[in-house]
Motif scaffolding. Sequence first.
Motif, PDB file in Angstrom:
ATOM      1  N   ARG A   1      18.458  54.116  85.385  1.00  0.00           N
ATOM      2  CA  ARG A   1      17.869  55.009  86.643  1.00  0.00           C
ATOM      3  C   ARG A   1      18.803  55.783  87.138  1.00  0.00           C
ATOM      4  N   GLY A   2      20.057  55.154  86.754  1.00  0.00           N
ATOM      5  CA  GLY A   2      21.254  56.121  87.182  1.00  0.00           C
ATOM      6  C   GLY A   2      21.484  55.847  88.769  1.00  0.00           C
ATOM      7  N   SER A   3      21.266  54.409  89.000  1.00  0.00           N
ATOM      8  CA  SER A   3      21.199  54.062  90.410  1.00  0.00           C
ATOM      9  C   SER A   3      21.919  52.767  90.924  1.00  0.00           C
ATOM     10  N   VAL A   4      22.511  52.622  91.962  1.00  0.00           N
ATOM     11  CA  VAL A   4      22.831  51.122  92.521  1.00  0.00           C
ATOM     12  C   VAL A   4      21.941  50.745  93.647  1.00  0.00           C
ATOM     13  N   GLY A   5      21.537  49.546  93.638  1.00  0.00           N
ATOM     14  CA  GLY A   5      20.919  48.967  94.603  1.00  0.00           C
ATOM     15  C   GLY A   5      21.303  47.894  95.374  1.00  0.00           C
ATOM     16  N   PHE A   6      21.038  47.862  96.767  1.00  0.00           N
ATOM     17  CA  PHE A   6      21.406  46.724  97.429  1.00  0.00           C
ATOM     18  C   PHE A   6      20.260  46.118  98.114  1.00  0.00           C
ATOM     19  N   ARG A   7      20.427  44.847  98.068  1.00  0.00           N
ATOM     20  CA  ARG A   7      19.377  43.896  98.613  1.00  0.00           C
ATOM     21  C   ARG A   7      20.069  42.797  99.457  1.00  0.00           C
ATOM     22  N   SER A   8      19.770  42.671 100.879  1.00  0.00           N
ATOM     23  CA  SER A   8      20.592  42.236 101.995  1.00  0.00           C
ATOM     24  C   SER A   8      20.225  40.619 101.801  1.00  0.00           C
ATOM     25  N   GLY A   9      21.149  39.798 102.101  1.00  0.00           N
ATOM     26  CA  GLY A   9      20.768  38.322 102.163  1.00  0.00           C
ATOM     27  C   GLY A   9      20.507  37.622 101.010  1.00  0.00           C
ATOM     28  N   ALA A  10      21.028  37.932  99.872  1.00  0.00           N
ATOM     29  CA  ALA A  10      20.556  37.668  98.532  1.00  0.00           C
ATOM     30  C   ALA A  10      21.200  36.104  98.184  1.00  0.00           C
ATOM     31  N   CYS A  11      22.366  35.831  98.938  1.00  0.00           N
ATOM     32  CA  CYS A  11      23.063  34.614  98.573  1.00  0.00           C
ATOM     33  C   CYS A  11      23.625  34.214  99.711  1.00  0.00           C
TER      34      CYS A  11
END
Length: 467
Positions: free
Chosen positions: A457-467
Amino acid sequence: MAAMVSPVLWCALLCCLYSVALGGKEHNFVVVPASSFEPEAACSTSVTSELPNRASVPLAHRHGPCVPSGASGKPSLAERLRRDRARANYIIRKASARTKTLSAGDASVPTFLGDSVDSLEYVVTLGIGTPPVQQTVLIDTGSDLSWVQCAPCNSAQCYPQKDPLFDPSKSSTFAPIPCSTDACKALSADSYDNGCTNATDGGASLCGYAIEYGNHAVTTGVYSTETLTLNAGVSVSNFSFGCGSNQHGPYDKFDGLLGLGGAPESLVSQTSSVYGGTFSYCLPPTSGSAGFLTLGAPSNSTADFLFTPMRHLSPELATFYVVTLTGISVGGTALDIPPAVFSKGMIIDSGTVITGLPKTAYAALRTAFQSAMSQYPLLPPSENGLDTCYNFTGNSSVTVPKVALTFSGGTTVDLSVPSGVLVEGCLAFRGESSDGSSGIIGNVNQRTLELLYDSGRGSVGFRSGAC
């Protein structure tokens, strides 16, 4: 005549307004116990969930208690940052040398391959060979070719490691790569080739690899294929890696390195037919807790992720993952930084500790952060290169402002507080010498976030509080 308002009602109204105002301020600050800045002696593990089409392995800090083979002595902050500065300088030099147009007589190119391997901080434990032999290896988004030390290897050729050496003679799936193959010839394009080596049985010559890192650490050996076991149910067949027979330099007891960059030699590229060139990781908040490394994209939903476009500096620098930073806020207030300051992009690097910002951006961040933390004594600048460090002695709790990074596309990511903002009481940012080069987003800022690198997809994703 206007109606009279009772004193009780006035008091209630004022208290309500005060609470709203205070609540707004508190929303942009986090009160944390002072013990948050102390090292943990025990491992508080997290469980990596098994998801369809994804392969996960636990991830830990190399100097923490969650490493299966036990933690090695942790260097001082000053020593860690000295190594970190060397790595960051190398990456920036490499990025600048490959992306600028060289004029006549300009031969300014990087001196060393790879980067400062001894500054890397996070490891995963994998199995290599059939039957699998446990190996604890550094993870690095700034490198591509993976390697482990191989037997036979005496003390003059290899450095001490905690796990048993991988012995290719005891694996039924090990195969050295012949020198005449396309796979061997491809090493030249990424500067990993080391010519041909003689086969021990008198057969065809074998493909040699060599990596010299920025701290003068060297690994050489035979480029080979093997089965890589990620967990009990997932393995990668015919994984190309370096079987190291001669390592010297400042190495520190880890068993090898797992390259997660974007070039063809990396684990990510080699498994792209299965996992689509997508992977993610979550770096834990402390050295006493665990995170994870996962191959593949979430098959159910990415609704919890915030995405920004990914780009590369140039075709010759496929290793690095680059995003465009557009703004920074401290305590809920956006800093006045011209967007052009960030035009060169920010390399996201799992191996760099401290985030390096363009000079103008760091000056604005430092001023705002010091203002928000003015109630705590500011320590004099030290030789470790960080100039915003605090003395929290005598405080049972510390109030820290939130720091948020905004990326192209309007994606705003709140950094974890305090683990993603401070390292041992110091602001985990530094300023580069100018505004004219790429910056680096270090691993402190990445803590507790799941970073999803989606090349498709040509992207970077960020998900908070994953670990």
